[in-house]
Write an enzyme that holds these catalytic residues in place. Structure first.
Site, PDB file in Angstrom:
ATOM      1  CD  GLU A 146     -54.310  28.050 -13.237  1.00  0.00           C
ATOM      2  OE1 GLU A 146     -55.145  28.000 -14.151  1.00  0.00           O
ATOM      3  OE2 GLU A 146     -54.296  28.960 -12.380  1.00  0.00           O
ATOM      4  CG  ASP A 202     -53.185  23.060 -18.549  1.00  0.00           C
ATOM      5  OD1 ASP A 202     -54.067  22.207 -18.333  1.00  0.00           O
ATOM      6  OD2 ASP A 202     -53.056  23.652 -19.640  1.00  0.00           O
ATOM      7  CG  ASP A 234     -57.577  27.720 -11.860  1.00  0.00           C
ATOM      8  OD1 ASP A 234     -57.707  27.103 -12.933  1.00  0.00           O
ATOM      9  OD2 ASP A 234     -58.059  28.848 -11.651  1.00  0.00           O
ATOM     10  CD  GLU A 289     -55.273  23.176 -14.859  1.00  0.00           C
ATOM     11  OE1 GLU A 289     -55.925  22.659 -15.758  1.00  0.00           O
ATOM     12  OE2 GLU A 289     -55.144  24.414 -14.730  1.00  0.00           O
TER      13      GLU A 289
END
Length: 141
Positions: free
Chosen positions: A45, A49, A138, A141
């Site tokens: 994650e 991101d 989440d 990502e």
């Protein structure tokens, strides 16, 4: 996660993974790994991101930016070939924020119908964490 699930997910996102273990790990919540061992999706994650930020910036620059030499009135003898953008830095920042905000990413997970594949611990299952906006963000990502 079953093979058919992994195929469905890949079809939904339009990407074929070379390592299906990483794809499955992307769906493993910390609650599950704490109860059952193994790795979860938190580091993926974090990486996702940053990759998402880079990808969105690339899209915005492709849409709104160019080199001055691409303009008809550019004079190569007199002008520097500089990068320019139709939007200011603050406008680009706001556009990026809108594209990567929690609600936007969560909505994309809903459209792709991927939250149902989350691999969760008992507590997450009881509180139906797969419905939470932050959990879906989440996952995106």
């Amino acid at each position: 996660m079953e093979q058919n699930d992994l195929i469905f997910i890949q079809n939904q996102i339009g990407y074929e993974f070379k390592n299906l273990d990483l794809l499955q790990q992307a769906f493993v919540r910390r609650s599950y790994s704490q109860e059952n061992g193994g790795e979860n999706n938190e580091v993926l994650e974090f990486i996702g991101d940053k990759v998402l930020d880079l990808f969105v910036v690339k899209l915005l620059i492709e849409k709104y930016g160019c080199m001055l030499s691409e303009y008809d009135n550019y004079n190569a003898e007199e002008d520097f070939d500089e990068f320019t953008s139709e939007k200011s830095e603050s406008e680009l920042t706001e556009s990026k924020k809108a594209l990567v905000q929690k609600n936007t990413l969560s909505e994309r997970i809903d459209i792709l119908d991927l939250a149902k594949f989350l691999i969760m611990g008992k507590g997450d299952i009881q509180k139906k964490a797969f419905k939470e906006t932050s959990v879906k963000e989440d996952l995106f990502e």
